[in-house]
Design a protein around this motif. Structure first.
Motif, PDB file in Angstrom:
ATOM      1  N   LEU A 149     -26.669  -6.683  -0.702  1.00 37.17           N
ATOM      2  CA  LEU A 149     -25.245  -6.213  -0.516  1.00 37.17           C
ATOM      3  C   LEU A 149     -24.642  -7.046   1.010  1.00 37.17           C
ATOM      4  N   ILE A 150     -25.444  -6.912   1.866  1.00 33.42           N
ATOM      5  CA  ILE A 150     -24.924  -7.413   3.264  1.00 33.42           C
ATOM      6  C   ILE A 150     -24.777  -8.831   3.205  1.00 33.42           C
TER       7      ILE A 150
ATOM      8  N   THR B 139     -20.855 -10.590   3.547  1.00 34.16           N
ATOM      9  CA  THR B 139     -20.879 -11.534   4.438  1.00 34.16           C
ATOM     10  C   THR B 139     -20.231 -12.918   4.017  1.00 34.16           C
ATOM     11  N   GLY B 140     -20.937 -13.387   2.864  1.00 31.92           N
ATOM     12  CA  GLY B 140     -20.056 -14.549   2.224  1.00 31.92           C
ATOM     13  C   GLY B 140     -18.779 -14.583   1.922  1.00 31.92           C
TER      14      GLY B 140
ATOM     15  N   PRO C 180     -20.070 -21.062   1.836  1.00 31.29           N
ATOM     16  CA  PRO C 180     -20.779 -20.071   2.227  1.00 31.29           C
ATOM     17  C   PRO C 180     -21.017 -19.001   1.373  1.00 31.29           C
ATOM     18  N   SER C 181     -20.031 -18.541   0.536  1.00 30.27           N
ATOM     19  CA  SER C 181     -20.220 -17.439  -0.175  1.00 30.27           C
ATOM     20  C   SER C 181     -21.057 -17.803  -1.448  1.00 30.27           C
ATOM     21  N   SER C 182     -21.114 -18.981  -1.693  1.00 32.47           N
ATOM     22  CA  SER C 182     -21.943 -19.199  -2.878  1.00 32.47           C
ATOM     23  C   SER C 182     -23.247 -19.279  -2.412  1.00 32.47           C
TER      24      SER C 182
END
Length: 471
Positions: free
Chosen positions: A116-117, A121-122, A149-151
């Motif tokens: 989850l974190i 964060t992404g 970054p999300s990926s």
């Protein structure tokens, strides 16, 4: 689990905000910026194609988007813009789809909260990067950097995986179905809020400040996860450290859970549900990829008009879901598969109307034709959770999420390629005829699931009921 005892001691209203509140915030952020990201890519693509000498003409896309000149400009720009959006979808989906195969079983052993974190964060980093990039006049391909970054941290795919596993941990067969429906309702409410507010913020303040608002929403959801959401998987951290994410033994266990015969496992129903959920995501991703482009080219809609339509669509879907689950399920005693069939037929009708749309009022007819479509996902997840022994529900949701992530990567670009090949005024729209065909296939799968359930002598009760299935 020890942590679940902690959750049980929380006030009831707090239990119903553990996943719902952060998801509401992150979906609000997503909806605030979703259509605007597409608009930004289209706008910057226009400026790139026309060059410095004529890029001032692109302003008409915002000032008079329904004019003939703007529509012709959209048709010029959309082929390249649609390919950029296709690559955006691939950047957001390929790595998370791969990671989800490992992270679901990994979280069964080491906890849901790390996932989850990471996912939240992404999302926060993505909106921060979009805020920065939107201040500059950059090549539209550069915007893809914001989604990396999300990926790398799992994206929406892992976020949903961790959320469904978390909800599974804190519910039982008696409460899970309604909790999933309530969660999806909160998710939809977040989308409605974002869709209605986003265009107003964009119109008044522009791209950058809108992305600042999205960053704030995602940042608040991240802080909530860190400080207010307890872990549900207990491990003795003094004696056990986190294992490697890329442990193929975990994937092997996941596959064995869904393929080996065992008491309480209905494999036909399980895989029917997984395929149905994956096909629903294909349709959803396809509509996200080309929906705004379609209405812009066919009807001359701008972001405000399209966002108003999508917001109203989701609002009606929420009402339809609540009526479908509570009224048809509890009052009339419809089974989960019967509710799913109603939802699938509703969605099919809406997709066919969209394919033959020529006037704006045709699109608003779609809202009512598809009002029960939102019932499909929670009812199928309810059937899925009852197709396996209780101890394997988390693993099965992990597998379902992985397939939901992988299949759209294979099928999703088809929407973009078909749309780019057959741009409006080509009639009827081939992309929505494709969605209608997929929904017909889903109807067949639901019939197969019902037959499998009857054959295995498993009794399923309505989604709104407080009882549970008996094998």
């Amino acid at each position: 689990m020890e942590e679940n005892e902690i959750i049980k001691k929380l006030p009831k209203w707090r239990q119903y905000t553990l996943m719902e509140l952060p998801t509401f915030l992150i979906l609000t952020a997503l909806a605030l910026s979703g259509t605007v990201v597409s608009d930004l890519i289209v706008f910057q693509t226009c400026r790139k194609i026309l060059g410095e000498a004529k890029n001032y003409k692109c302003e008409i896309l915002h000032t008079n988007s329904s004019s003939e000149e703007a529509i012709e400009l959209v048709r010029l720009v959309q082929p390249l813009a649609s390919y950029i959006l296709m690559w955006k979808g691939l950047v957001e989906g390929v790595l998370p789809a791969f990671l989800s195969l490992f992270l679901g079983p990994w979280s069964d052993k080491y906890g849901r909260k790390p996932l989850l974190i990471a996912a939240y964060t992404g999302s926060f980093l993505m909106y921060v990067l979009m805020t920065i990039l939107s201040k500059w006049d950059v090549d539209p391909w550069i915007f893809l950097i914001a989604f990396i970054p999300s990926s790398l941290l799992g994206g929406v795919c892992v976020l949903m995986l961790a959320t469904f596993c978390y909800l599974t941990d804190i519910t039982n067969n008696d409460t899970r179905a309604w909790r999933l429906a309530w969660f999806e309702a909160c998710l939809s409410i977040g989308l409605v809020v974002g869709i209605f507010i986003g265009p107003m913020i964009f119109k008044i303040y522009g791209y950058t400040k809108l992305f600042i608002v999205s960053s704030t929403c995602s940042g608040c959801s991240l802080l909530f996860i860190i400080f207010f959401v307890p872990e549900t998987v207990f491990i003795n951290r003094e004696n056990q450290k986190w294992g490697s994410v890329f442990d193929f033994k975990l994937v092997k266990e996941l596959i064995e859970t869904s393929t080996k015969e065992k008491v309480g496992l209905n494999r036909k129903s399980l895989w029917g549900c997984i395929i149905t959920l994956a096909l629903l995501i294909v349709i959803l991703n396809g509509d996200i990829s080309v929906g705004y482009l379609f209405t812009s080219a066919r009807l001359g809609w701008n972001t405000i008009e399209y966002s108003r339509f999508k917001g109203l669509s989701i609002a009606i879907s929420i009402i339809g879901t609540i009526i479908g689950v509570r009224l048809f399920g509890r009052t009339f005693g419809f089974s989960d598969t019967a509710l799913a069939m109603i939802a699938a037929v509703s969605s099919f009708t809406a997709s066919m109307i969209t394919a033959f749309t020529l006037k704006p009022w045709h699109m608003y007819t779609v809202l009512f034709a598809g009002s029960f479509g939102g019932v499909l996902s929670p009812t199928i997840r309810s059937v899925l959770s009852k197709s396996v022994p209780p101890e394997d529900v988390g693993k099965v949701f992990s597998l379902a999420t992985s397939v939901e992530a992988i299949l759209p990567l294979i099928c999703g670009p088809i929407y973009t390629l078909i749309y780019a090949k057959y741009l409006p005024p080509f009639y009827p729209s081939p992309v929505y005829l494709l969605s209608s065909t997929i929904l017909l296939f889903i109807i067949i799968i639901i019939c197969y699931i019902e037959k499998s359930i009857n054959k295995s002598l498993t009794i399923f009760i309505p989604l709104g009921s407080d009882e549970h299935s008996v094998s």
